[in-house]
Design an enzyme around this catalytic site. Structure first.
Site, PDB file in Angstrom:
ATOM      1  N   ASP A 140     -62.812  38.111 -44.812  1.00  0.00           N
ATOM      2  CA  ASP A 140     -61.875  38.043 -45.927  1.00  0.00           C
ATOM      3  C   ASP A 140     -61.817  36.630 -46.524  1.00  0.00           C
ATOM      4  O   ASP A 140     -61.656  35.653 -45.781  1.00  0.00           O
ATOM      5  CB  ASP A 140     -60.493  38.431 -45.382  1.00  0.00           C
ATOM      6  CG  ASP A 140     -59.490  38.718 -46.457  1.00  0.00           C
ATOM      7  OD1 ASP A 140     -59.714  39.637 -47.243  1.00  0.00           O
ATOM      8  OD2 ASP A 140     -58.454  38.017 -46.504  1.00  0.00           O
ATOM      9  N   GLU A 161     -66.507  37.738 -48.101  1.00  0.00           N
ATOM     10  CA  GLU A 161     -65.943  38.016 -49.427  1.00  0.00           C
ATOM     11  C   GLU A 161     -65.912  36.689 -50.166  1.00  0.00           C
ATOM     12  O   GLU A 161     -65.089  35.827 -49.868  1.00  0.00           O
ATOM     13  CB  GLU A 161     -64.526  38.588 -49.290  1.00  0.00           C
ATOM     14  CG  GLU A 161     -63.968  39.021 -50.618  1.00  0.00           C
ATOM     15  CD  GLU A 161     -62.453  39.148 -50.639  1.00  0.00           C
ATOM     16  OE1 GLU A 161     -61.936  39.785 -51.555  1.00  0.00           O
ATOM     17  OE2 GLU A 161     -61.775  38.596 -49.751  1.00  0.00           O
TER      18      GLU A 161
HETATM   19  C1  GLC Z   1     -58.904  39.841 -49.852  1.00  0.00           C
HETATM   20  C2  GLC Z   1     -58.620  41.286 -49.552  1.00  0.00           C
HETATM   21  C3  GLC Z   1     -57.367  41.670 -50.270  1.00  0.00           C
HETATM   22  C4  GLC Z   1     -56.238  40.798 -49.781  1.00  0.00           C
HETATM   23  C5  GLC Z   1     -56.583  39.333 -49.872  1.00  0.00           C
HETATM   24  C6  GLC Z   1     -55.662  38.519 -49.045  1.00  0.00           C
HETATM   25  O1  GLC Z   1     -59.159  39.614 -51.181  1.00  0.00           O
HETATM   26  O2  GLC Z   1     -59.707  42.065 -49.906  1.00  0.00           O
HETATM   27  O3  GLC Z   1     -57.069  43.020 -50.119  1.00  0.00           O
HETATM   28  O4  GLC Z   1     -55.099  41.044 -50.538  1.00  0.00           O
HETATM   29  O5  GLC Z   1     -57.869  39.057 -49.391  1.00  0.00           O
HETATM   30  O6  GLC Z   1     -55.908  38.768 -47.690  1.00  0.00           O
END
Ligand code: GLC
Ligand code: CA
Length: 607
Positions: free
Chosen positions: A250, A304
């Site tokens: 994440d 991500e």
């Molecule tokens: C990422 C996740 C999202 C979340 C954010 C904070 O972007 O995919 O769902 O709100 O991180 O953890």
């Protein structure tokens, strides 16, 4: 050599021996690196073969997938009961969105205890059974690693906020902020939060601000503190030792904060993630994580890559760096809208979409690996965003995007329900939503009078993350077979009586059966994994035509992006070849140079 010989004439015996040993070590290291390097003949088109390059990944958002006990919340036994369905679909890696103990202010991305299962989802026994079920079916499991921040209910934060001298104080980022002459307090800098307002909250107990890029209840960890990193590595080992196969990480580029954290400039405020991401110590942290943990297991990692440009990709994934395997780059999924704040859907063109994939193919090298996806739990449904979700066009346009995702370069990621062509939900009122991002943005934009409620809600309906989070549509029984109770945590899309897995199972022309065929074709065609990609007609605004070539094998993919039929003449005198798959019954037009494509039709030919 020269240096060694000279020194052996002039230096003492000990120094000579020492130098000779260094030289021997160097030679040994060089030889070792030759033996460890994969011989060129084992590379496939220059790529080192890996299971995660050949995988098809399916993302499960546990709260919305399948409820086993009628409480309206999806759970781990629910997922276990659907593993045969996933095996039949043909996917071989499951990415599970967070399953950890959490007060759930942000869909579980706010973790209270990294070694416990969210109680609504089951317990550790359920997790172990799920993992065993996945392994039995020769699939793999990656889990979400959310370590930029924790929940404020995590014991580290509970300790940290308790006093300035607590041993956990430096696990988080605390600053005094500014105090004006009249005593007014203001945050340390102008950082905005992803979820509206300032990214700093003043904590009365110790009278300091803590940083939270996301919700107030999601304090950011301080990765500069070595103990934080060791805690993270330890929890990673805990799950890897259980047998999970890796992590989706994440917002991983955010873990190293900008040096000194100065105010963002007006220009940076246009796109704060770019300023937040890829801080100075990120490579060091990822490298350390790889050395201490990942390199000891056969894992798959996908970061991500919030706030990361295409040009920065290889600084995260080049395999010679030993950091991550892949990242999610958001250029395609966010086409026509910014990746921050309560955005609305803007116009986009096919040539822009192609230019993104074309650029990836040019910029990324054989040492980098890509991902391809147009959906996840943070984005609206593919068919409603990029395609046409009207009843006449929905299935064909859904099939076209699945064709694209499963034949472009990179490991494909499908999100639950994509294989059914699930659509956006008809959101109307604020109370229809669950997402904290929307609730906060409403306060910030509407209650402050900046935007009218109507305009805000109309815009959000098309982009809200809740579109992806409505329950999975299994059959036409009440609540779409998602729950046996009558209170799913988020409403089921009213179109479930037509769009559901049971219905599609029995329809040979369904999106589901098409996606199964596509995955099967991909699984038996290495050219879709390791083959070169060539966009045949980058400027064409109606048709996307590209080839994937591996050695002597070439495949042609042709996709008609629109609701009207197109007669499309292949460029450069090219002929189609033999039809392998099409999303609508079609004349094969084998070896034709002009293809009569139906609305949203996609075809795959072997040349
Ligand atoms: C990422 C996740 C999202 C979340 C954010 C904070 O972007 O995919 O769902 O709100 O991180 O953890
Ligand atoms: Ca349940």
């Amino acid at each position: 050599m020269q240096t060694v010989r000279q020194s052996s004439q002039s230096g003492g015996t000990i120094r000579r021996m020492f130098r000779t040993r260094i030289l021997r070590t160097c030679i040994a290291a060089v030889l070792l690196s030759f033996t460890l390097a994969i011989p060129a003949q084992q590379l496939v088109n220059g790529y080192e073969p890996k299971w995660w390059k050949e995988a098809v990944v399916y993302q499960i958002y546990p709260r919305s997938f399948k409820d086993s006990n009628g409480d309206g919340i999806g759970d781990l036994p629910g997922i276990l009961s659907k593993l045969d369905y996933l095996q039949k679909l043909g996917v071989n890696v499951i990415w599970l969105s967070p399953h950890y103990d959490s007060p759930n202010v942000d869909g579980g991305y706010d973790i209270r205890d990294y070694r416990k299962v969210m109680k609504e989802f089951g317990d550790m026994g359920d997790f172990d059974s799920l993992l065993a079920g996945i392994k039995q079916r020769h699939m793999r499991l990656i889990i979400d690693l959310v370590v930029n921040h924790t929940s404020d209910e995590n014991k580290w934060f509970v300790e940290s906020r308790s006093s300035k001298t607590n041993p956990y104080r430096d696990f988080y980022i605390w600053r005094p902020g500014h105090t004006a002459a009249d005593g007014t307090r203001t945050p340390p800098n102008n950082y905005p939060s992803y979820f509206s307002g300032s990214a700093w909250t003043l904590d009365p107990k110790t009278d300091e601000y803590y940083l939270h890029y996301f919700a107030v209840k999601q304090p950011d960890l301080n990765w500069d503190e070595p103990k934080v990193r060791q805690e993270v590595y330890s929890l990673m080992r805990f799950w890897l030792d259980k047998g999970v196969d890796g992590f989706r990480m994440d917002v991983i580029p955010l873990i190293s904060k900008p040096a000194g954290m100065p105010d963002l400039t007006p220009e940076q405020l246009q796109n704060p993630p770019n300023a937040y991401a890829n801080g100075p110590r990120l490579p060091e942290y990822l490298h350390e994580m790889n050395r201490e943990v990942l390199s000891k297991y056969d894992t798959m990692t996908v970061g991500e890559a919030t706030g990361t440009t295409l040009a920065q990709t290889n600084s995260l994934v080049d395999d010679r760096r030993h950091e991550l395997n892949m990242i999610f780059n958001f250029d395609a999924i966010k086409l026509g809208r910014p990746d921050f704040g309560p955005s609305v859907l803007g116009p986009w063109s096919l040539s822009q979409l192609k230019a993104i994939y074309d650029a990836h193919a040019t910029v990324l090298t054989k040492h980098d690996w890509d991902t391809v996806f147009l959906s996840n739990h943070d984005n609206p449904r593919i068919v409603s965003t990029f395609g046409d979700d009207s009843p006449a066009m929905r299935a064909n346009s859904a099939k076209l995007f699945e064709t694209m995702i499963l034949t472009l370069r990179g490991t494909p990621f499908l999100y639950q329900g994509d294989e059914l062509g699930m659509t956006d939900y008809p959101f109307k009122k604020l109370s229809d939503y669950n997402d904290i991002a929307i609730k906060n943005a409403y306060k910030d934009q509407v209650e402050s009078g900046k935007v009218s409620a109507e305009a805000f809600l109309a815009g959000q309906a098309k982009v809200t993350r809740d579109n992806a989070r409505t329950p999975m549509q299994w059959d036409s029984s009440p609540e779409a077979g998602f729950t046996t109770g009558n209170h799913p945590w988020l409403a089921v899309n009213p179109n479930y009586t037509e769009i559901n897995a049971a219905e599609e199972e029995s329809d040979p022309g369904s999106v589901l059966n098409y996606v199964r065929a596509l995955i099967k074709l991909r699984a038996s065609t290495l050219a879709f994994v390791y083959g070169d990609y060539k966009d045949l007609d980058p400027k064409n605004e109606k048709v996307y035509a590209y080839t994937r070539t591996l050695g002597g094998e070439r495949y042609l993919v042709v996709e008609n992006f629109g609701s009207s039929a197109q007669a499309y003449t292949l460029p450069d005198g090219l002929k189609a070849g033999t039809l392998l798959l099409s999303d609508i019954p079609t004349s094969h037009e084998a070896n034709a140079s002009t293809l009569n494509l139906g609305p949203w039709e996609s075809r795959i030919y072997k040349q």
